[in-house]
Design a protein around this motif. Sequence first.
Motif, PDB file in Angstrom:
ATOM      1  N   PHE A   1       0.848  -1.193   0.000  1.00 31.06           N
ATOM      2  CA  PHE A   1       0.000   0.000   0.000  1.00 31.06           C
ATOM      3  C   PHE A   1       0.883   1.243   0.000  1.00 31.06           C
ATOM      4  O   PHE A   1       1.763   1.395   0.838  1.00 31.06           O
ATOM      5  CB  PHE A   1      -0.870  -0.034   1.256  1.00 31.06           C
ATOM      6  CG  PHE A   1      -1.986   0.964   1.262  1.00 31.06           C
ATOM      7  CD1 PHE A   1      -3.289   0.550   1.080  1.00 31.06           C
ATOM      8  CD2 PHE A   1      -1.746   2.316   1.475  1.00 31.06           C
ATOM      9  CE1 PHE A   1      -4.335   1.452   1.106  1.00 31.06           C
ATOM     10  CE2 PHE A   1      -2.777   3.229   1.497  1.00 31.06           C
ATOM     11  CZ  PHE A   1      -4.075   2.796   1.307  1.00 31.06           C
ATOM     12  N   GLN A   2       0.662   2.139  -0.934  1.00 32.73           N
ATOM     13  CA  GLN A   2       1.464   3.352  -1.046  1.00 32.73           C
ATOM     14  C   GLN A   2       0.570   4.580  -0.950  1.00 32.73           C
ATOM     15  O   GLN A   2      -0.518   4.612  -1.524  1.00 32.73           O
ATOM     16  CB  GLN A   2       2.212   3.376  -2.386  1.00 32.73           C
ATOM     17  CG  GLN A   2       3.229   2.271  -2.536  1.00 32.73           C
ATOM     18  CD  GLN A   2       3.798   2.225  -3.946  1.00 32.73           C
ATOM     19  OE1 GLN A   2       3.062   2.234  -4.919  1.00 32.73           O
ATOM     20  NE2 GLN A   2       5.117   2.185  -4.051  1.00 32.73           N
ATOM     21  N   ASP A   3       1.017   5.576  -0.229  1.00 38.76           N
ATOM     22  CA  ASP A   3       0.293   6.835  -0.138  1.00 38.76           C
ATOM     23  C   ASP A   3       0.467   7.563  -1.468  1.00 38.76           C
ATOM     24  O   ASP A   3       1.588   7.939  -1.832  1.00 38.76           O
ATOM     25  CB  ASP A   3       0.853   7.702   0.994  1.00 38.76           C
ATOM     26  CG  ASP A   3       0.673   7.044   2.357  1.00 38.76           C
ATOM     27  OD1 ASP A   3      -0.158   6.132   2.470  1.00 38.76           O
ATOM     28  OD2 ASP A   3       1.353   7.469   3.319  1.00 38.76           O
ATOM     29  N   SER A   4      -0.629   7.781  -2.177  1.00 34.85           N
ATOM     30  CA  SER A   4      -0.468   8.336  -3.518  1.00 34.85           C
ATOM     31  C   SER A   4      -1.757   8.934  -4.052  1.00 34.85           C
ATOM     32  O   SER A   4      -2.848   8.703  -3.526  1.00 34.85           O
ATOM     33  CB  SER A   4       0.011   7.249  -4.483  1.00 34.85           C
ATOM     34  OG  SER A   4      -0.944   6.209  -4.571  1.00 34.85           O
ATOM     35  N   ILE A   5      -1.585   9.713  -5.120  1.00 37.40           N
ATOM     36  CA  ILE A   5      -2.690  10.239  -5.928  1.00 37.40           C
ATOM     37  C   ILE A   5      -2.561   9.591  -7.302  1.00 37.40           C
ATOM     38  O   ILE A   5      -1.512   9.682  -7.939  1.00 37.40           O
ATOM     39  CB  ILE A   5      -2.597  11.765  -6.093  1.00 37.40           C
ATOM     40  CG1 ILE A   5      -2.526  12.464  -4.735  1.00 37.40           C
ATOM     41  CG2 ILE A   5      -3.766  12.299  -6.909  1.00 37.40           C
ATOM     42  CD1 ILE A   5      -2.121  13.938  -4.838  1.00 37.40           C
ATOM     43  N   LEU A   6      -3.613   8.935  -7.744  1.00 40.82           N
ATOM     44  CA  LEU A   6      -3.595   8.285  -9.058  1.00 40.82           C
ATOM     45  C   LEU A   6      -4.592   8.997  -9.967  1.00 40.82           C
ATOM     46  O   LEU A   6      -5.805   8.802  -9.852  1.00 40.82           O
ATOM     47  CB  LEU A   6      -3.958   6.807  -8.930  1.00 40.82           C
ATOM     48  CG  LEU A   6      -3.862   5.982 -10.215  1.00 40.82           C
ATOM     49  CD1 LEU A   6      -2.405   5.886 -10.673  1.00 40.82           C
ATOM     50  CD2 LEU A   6      -4.448   4.582 -10.002  1.00 40.82           C
TER      51      LEU A   6
END
Length: 316
Positions: A14-19
């Motif tokens: 799980f990665q903290d991100s904006i997709l």
Amino acid sequence: MVHDVNMATKQANFQDSILPFQVEPYYLRGRLVRLKNASNTILHRHNYPELVAKLLTEMLILAPCLSSSLKYDGIFTLQVSGQDPIKTLLVDVTSEGALRAYAAFDSEKLNDHTTTDPLQKLTGGGYIAFTVDQGKNEERYQGIVELNKNNLTDCVHDYFRTSEQIETIINLAVEKSPSGKWRGAAIIIQKEAFPGGQKLPIGATQEDYEEAWRNAAIMLASCTKQELLSTADRPNELLYKLFHEVGVRIYPKKYLKDKCRCSIEKIENMLSSLSSDEREDLKVDGKIIVTCEFCKGEQTYDERRLEKLISTKHDG
């Protein structure tokens, strides 16, 4: 058209991100934001009550959702200003993806409330502000909407509908694990008058565009909170599941991280700007202790360190 990641990427943690993504063929823009590590780190520093932690986790997800729709180089701030028991919820995110947050509240009055209470009751009214600050040489932008809805997401919907005239739908979910860690995810899609001067596909009409928007909105609403959370570590698969019938184009993700912007230089500039009497008033047991509201980092200034600071500033 669907752009997907390879199997190795799908199996990543799980990665903290904006997709960012685009629902075809009418260029409906969207973002999927997921947050776990940064929210845990930020909330762990403060040890907030569950009610406050839940709201702040929602704010930590909403801020990147909204900021990522803007072209800016600076700081986007999302701030709730209420009365009692929640006085302040503040999150800001830089254009580089650095997040920080803090909350202010009346702990005694908070005991009379639960996480199911509507937002108006938790804040006693007030407003939510959206601010973009690009530095001294650029005009600062701020939008404000009243806190007159049951939750933060509905307040954001109200802002875009009344102030920006942009149809917006957000599906957001947060949860607390048995070990006390908070995580969450959100998908936002937005519709404007046909964007960017682009032309409708050959043979399509404005009615087709409106119908496509309604269908995309229905598909997003069909995503349950549990589904959003359980598949947040496989964002491409989730977007494909929701929008594969019309196609979804996925763009490179942008990462989010916990990072405060406090600095010793800012603290010392502030202290040196005070009069000797004002510095004296700040002392406790002969020392000035400066604590950052965001990261809880502390700097202690005893008499010797203060004298050296003032002498250096004056000599400079």
